[in-house]
Design an enzyme around this catalytic site. Structure first.
Site, PDB file in Angstrom:
ATOM      1  N   ASP A 516      20.207  35.541  20.493  1.00  0.00           N
ATOM      2  CA  ASP A 516      19.137  35.891  21.430  1.00  0.00           C
ATOM      3  C   ASP A 516      18.605  34.773  22.328  1.00  0.00           C
ATOM      4  O   ASP A 516      19.074  34.577  23.426  1.00  0.00           O
ATOM      5  CB  ASP A 516      17.980  36.551  20.663  1.00  0.00           C
ATOM      6  CG  ASP A 516      18.399  37.846  19.978  1.00  0.00           C
ATOM      7  OD1 ASP A 516      19.621  38.029  19.769  1.00  0.00           O
ATOM      8  OD2 ASP A 516      17.548  38.677  19.651  1.00  0.00           O
ATOM      9  N   GLU A 747      13.921  38.055   7.136  1.00  0.00           N
ATOM     10  CA  GLU A 747      14.879  37.964   8.248  1.00  0.00           C
ATOM     11  C   GLU A 747      15.286  36.509   8.489  1.00  0.00           C
ATOM     12  O   GLU A 747      16.439  36.191   8.725  1.00  0.00           O
ATOM     13  CB  GLU A 747      14.243  38.553   9.511  1.00  0.00           C
ATOM     14  CG  GLU A 747      15.172  38.638  10.705  1.00  0.00           C
ATOM     15  CD  GLU A 747      14.510  39.320  11.897  1.00  0.00           C
ATOM     16  OE1 GLU A 747      13.278  39.542  11.866  1.00  0.00           O
ATOM     17  OE2 GLU A 747      15.227  39.627  12.870  1.00  0.00           O
TER      18      GLU A 747
HETATM   19  C1  6A9 Z   1      14.298  45.941  18.308  1.00  0.00           C
HETATM   20  C2  6A9 Z   1      12.301  46.912  17.327  1.00  0.00           C
HETATM   21  C3  6A9 Z   1      10.402  48.375  14.556  1.00  0.00           C
HETATM   22  C4  6A9 Z   1      17.999  40.333  16.105  1.00  0.00           C
HETATM   23  O1  6A9 Z   1      19.621  42.093  12.720  1.00  0.00           O
HETATM   24  C5  6A9 Z   1      19.769  42.797  13.892  1.00  0.00           C
HETATM   25  C6  6A9 Z   1      19.600  41.892  15.088  1.00  0.00           C
HETATM   26  C7  6A9 Z   1      20.634  40.769  15.053  1.00  0.00           C
HETATM   27  O2  6A9 Z   1      21.911  41.297  15.299  1.00  0.00           O
HETATM   28  C8  6A9 Z   1      20.361  39.704  16.079  1.00  0.00           C
HETATM   29  O3  6A9 Z   1      21.258  38.643  15.890  1.00  0.00           O
HETATM   30  N1  6A9 Z   1      18.225  41.372  15.114  1.00  0.00           N
HETATM   31  C9  6A9 Z   1      18.947  39.176  15.965  1.00  0.00           C
HETATM   32  O4  6A9 Z   1      18.712  38.201  16.932  1.00  0.00           O
HETATM   33  C10 6A9 Z   1      17.210  42.444  15.232  1.00  0.00           C
HETATM   34  C11 6A9 Z   1      17.325  43.163  16.550  1.00  0.00           C
HETATM   35  C12 6A9 Z   1      16.383  44.281  16.754  1.00  0.00           C
HETATM   36  C13 6A9 Z   1      16.492  44.838  18.167  1.00  0.00           C
HETATM   37  C14 6A9 Z   1      15.769  46.109  18.371  1.00  0.00           C
HETATM   38  C15 6A9 Z   1      13.627  47.188  17.943  1.00  0.00           C
HETATM   39  C16 6A9 Z   1      11.972  47.920  16.293  1.00  0.00           C
HETATM   40  O5  6A9 Z   1      10.843  47.495  15.561  1.00  0.00           O
END
Ligand code: 6A9
Length: 783
Positions: A516, A747
């Protein structure tokens, strides 16, 4: 062809499946395999949910009324705002057994799941859920006096009506709650059995919307409460109800068994026996023996040399169980963004992908209960070791999502239930956006595990058939990266699609990379080269090459992969493109200046004066290496590209072990403390994410490289070994401590504040890699 026509053709292609035999049509995924995985706890987004792996399934689930500060709350969907001090699978084998513990402000619930195909069972077998409710600790007599309300529902997504069972709540014998029939399994029945005093109330509804069941129950209970003063369902059912909800009111402690029988058209005495087998003392015995099997298998696979102390061992078991228990089955259509100037007649800015199923693990049951492409590769590193068949089934589902261009959507939001969790701005998927091809990590392991005879003959055979069929798809996936993400010079790559018009971002984000807001060149353009993507391409080409070798495909394609992986692992070329000779660090390259900052600007618009945080560039950008040390700069190290005798390796170890750069007592920071972007907000609303915090997936990769270099002859072998030991114990200690203090996996972890868990809690995706760190199981990517 006009420009418009070409754009339309491209759009149509982007929602067309790749023309190749489907993975899920392979014989190994039919028959017994398919049936054995029919039912499961495949609704990770609710605290307890059961469904089958079929698009329109019967679904079952649990709700209860939680009491916090004298107020009532209906619990159903996993939500951090519920503030449960604990929930998650303590045991789960991904197939037919699980045990979960939940603590909701004094109420302690244990939910067990057991599935069994016994005599008389129909397709997919029967299953049981045991609900064990207690007061936490020695509570006040007041709590013991009060009534606890549990709700168990069963609903048919097809909309077929369900027949209400007997109306008499009975406390001794089993009660038939409901019955019906479903195309896959024939007639079915749902029974309840408990030795405790209980009261049952019901409600039935007709609706095919399953994503707002909580509202339905909440509304029914509230309405009835206003009329009668009781917190009860109204005992009314709509005509041809396909949603049946049973409210079971009890005094604590209480134990309730619920059994689902499929193929229930057989004789009554036999039904009674089947109910008996899956409830009461017989269920206790079965659960206990499943628990033992699970523990034994866990020890056998993950604690080969007894190298983990028991306190840690049990946390590792929870990590594995939470990942397996988080596996879900989703069905629906992704929404694919149209090019900026297009919209549908009805105004929609997207076109739907083809309807598809996805069986996958999820990063977090509360925050991200759906499939994410690069997360899944890390999940599979764990899952294939536990159950290679489940792992292939999951990877197979993902590979069937490849479109005609070789693209796979990054975030899978399939079906109304999944959609209900996602803010609008995150829903659309862009067919030009990639995400690291981490599935190759697990595929490489599967392929080389066959060489190592790690699998039984039967398993090995299935793996090779699997890889054979996967090859066309993987090739097309690879070619998608190779053609759409390439850089200016041969063998260079960059994540395309960064916003070069951004005015609000301190550094335009690179969501595609998975990292990100990790800082890249300040002014994105086509001169960029990204060292992480180059490394992923090395992994992918090298893996393609070894799969081709393994399958004895004597084709020109194999030669291409051979050449390409040689080219990408060439140390001289890598250094020419990415090495900073002074510091021995690997960097991205691009149009960059360090002199940028965010500043408030006063703006006048129709509503008057407004303040806005905008980026200012204080010095013109120049083509150069982008001097941010962090996870991205360690990618060639992670992939084992640096020769063990090279001075660069020594420099990498220096960067890793330096406390003013990456090292902390809790794991390695994502970004050096000395970086100009360290812990900087990216916009007014974007807090730093990959700009300092400790993430488990990258720490695992770095740790595995340290492990690798500690076994390679060379001047830095000993040093790599020492750092390996220290980093490993830091990571384990911190995750275990956080788990014990908070009841959750997180996380990411704070690099300053004593390694405290941050971001989404109950993040049971790649944080579960702690299991592999404990057992010292690493990917076979280094040759
Ligand atoms: C947001 C919000 C209730 C961000 O683990 C999943 C991903 C990874 O692949 C990525 O590397 N996360 C990391 O930087 C989370 C991404 C969530 C995006 C959608 C929705 C909902 O809140």
């Amino acid at each position: 062809e006009s420009e418009g026509a070409a754009a339309l053709r491209r759009m149509a292609r982007s929602v067309t499946p790749l023309d190749a035999p489907r993975m899920m049509d392979l014989p190994q995924f039919q028959g017994d395999h398919k049936e054995s995985l029919y039912w499961g706890t495949y609704r990770p987004n609710v605290y307890l949910g059961v469904r089958a792996r079929t698009p329109l399934s019967l679904i079952a689930g649990l709700m209860w009324i939680g009491v916090k500060n004298g107020q009532y709350f209906l619990r159903h969907v996993c939500q951090d705002s519920d503030e449960l001090s604990k929930y998650g699978w303590e045991d789960h084998n991904g197939r037919d057994y699980g045990r979960q513990e939940l603590t909701d402000h004094g109420l302690q619930l244990t939910t067990s799941f057991l599935k069994e195909k016994g005599e008389g069972s129909g397709y997919g077998g029967d299953w049981a859920v045991r609900l064990d409710a207690k007061n936490e600790g020695s509570s006040s007599s007041e709590a013991q006096e009060s009534t606890t309300h549990l709700f168990f529902y069963i609903a048919d997504e097809e909309g077929k009506s369900i027949t209400m069972g007997s109306n008499e709540p009975s406390s001794s014998g089993p009660v038939l709650l409901a019955s019906g029939s479903h195309e896959d399994i024939g007639d079915w029945e749902l029974h309840l059995r408990s030795e405790d005093n209980l009261e049952i109330h019901r409600a039935g509804f007709q609706s095919i919307n399953m994503h707002n069941l909580s509202d339905l129950v909440q509304h029914a209970v509230a309405t009835n409460a206003m009329q009668t003063g009781n917190l009860n369902l109204p005992d009314l059912t709509e005509d041809s109800s396909n949603i049946m909800i049973y409210q079971v009111s009890i005094k604590l402690p209480a134990k309730i068994d619920i059994v689902f029988l499929s193929g229930a058209s057989s004789k009554r005495p036999m039904i009674a026996e089947r109910v008996n087998r899956l409830t009461g003392p017989m269920l206790s015995t079965r659960l206990e023996s499943k628990r033992k099997d699970f523990e034994e298998r866990y020890n056998q696979i993950f604690n080969v040399n007894n190298k983990i102390v028991s306190k840690e061992l049990s946390v590792g078991r929870v990590a594995l169980s939470s990942l397996l228990g988080g596996i879900g089955y989703f069905y629906g259509q992704s929404k694919i963004a149209l090019p900026k100037t297009f919209s549908q007649k009805n105004g929609d800015k997207y076109i739907p992908y083809w309807p598809a199923a996805l069986y996958t693990a999820v990063p977090s049951r509360s925050f991200f209960p759906r499939g994410f492409l690069w997360d899944e590769g890390f999940h599979q590193l764990i899952i294939w070791r536990w159950d290679a068949h489940i792992s292939m089934d999951i990877i197979g589902h993902w590979l069937d999502l490849i479109n005609a261009d070789g693209w796979i959507p990054r975030e899978q939001i399939l079906g109304a239930e999944a959609l209900s969790k996602v803010p609008e701005e995150f829903v659309l998927q862009y067919p030009s956006n990639g995400n690291p091809p981490t599935l190759f990590l697990a595929l490489r392991d599967l392929a080389s595990g066959i060489h190592a005879r790690q699998f039984s003959g039967e398993e090995a055979e299935k793996i090779s058939t699997f890889l054979e069929r996967a090859y066309v798809r993987l090739n097309s996936w690879f070619q998608w990266f190779n053609s759409t993400q390439s850089g200016k010079y041969e063998g260079t790559f960059f994540w395309h699609g960064r916003d070069n018009m951004a005015t609000r971002e301190l550094n335009p984000k690179t969501l595609t990379s998975g990292l990100d807001d990790y800082p890249r060149a300040s002014h994105p353009n086509d001169d960029e080269r990204h060292v992480d993507l180059r490394s992923w391409m090395l992994l992918a080409s090298n893996c393609m090459r070894s799969i081709a070798e393994f399958l004895k495909m004597d084709t020109s394609l194999e030669k291409d992969y051979y050449n390409m992986s040689n080219q990408l692992s060439d140390f001289g070329t890598l250094n020419k493109m990415h090495l900073d000779n002074k510091t021995g660090a690997y960097f991205d390259y691009g149009n960059h200046t360090e002199k940028v900052r965010l500043r408030w600007h006063e703006l006048k618009d129709k509503d008057g004066m407004r303040r806005e945080l905008l980026r200012e560039t204080l010095q013109p950008p120049q083509l150069q290496l982008v001097p941010h040390v962090g996870y991205v700069s360690l990618f060639p190290f992670m992939m084992g590209t640096i020769p063990p005798e090279s001075w660069v390796l020594e420099k990498q170890l220096d960067l890793i072990s330096d406390r003013s750069i990456l090292w902390t007592d809790y794991g390695l920071r994502s970004l050096s403390r000395t970086s100009s972007m360290y812990m900087k907000r990216n916009t007014e609303h974007d807090a730093p994410y990959w700009r300092g915090a400790i993430w488990m997936n990258m720490n695992y990769m770095i740790l595995s490289a340290l492990h690798h270099y500690s076994h390679e002859d060379g001047p830095y072998m000993g040093r790599a070994g020492e750092l390996y030991d220290e980093l490993r114990s830091n990571l384990i200690r911190n995750i275990v401590r956080n788990y014990q203090e908070t009841g959750f996996f997180w996380e990411n972890y704070d690099q300053t504040n004593k390694g405290k868990g941050k971001g989404a809690r109950s993040f049971t995706g790649w944080t579960s890699l702690v299991v592999l760190i404990m057992s010292e199981s690493y990917p076979t990517l280094h040759r």
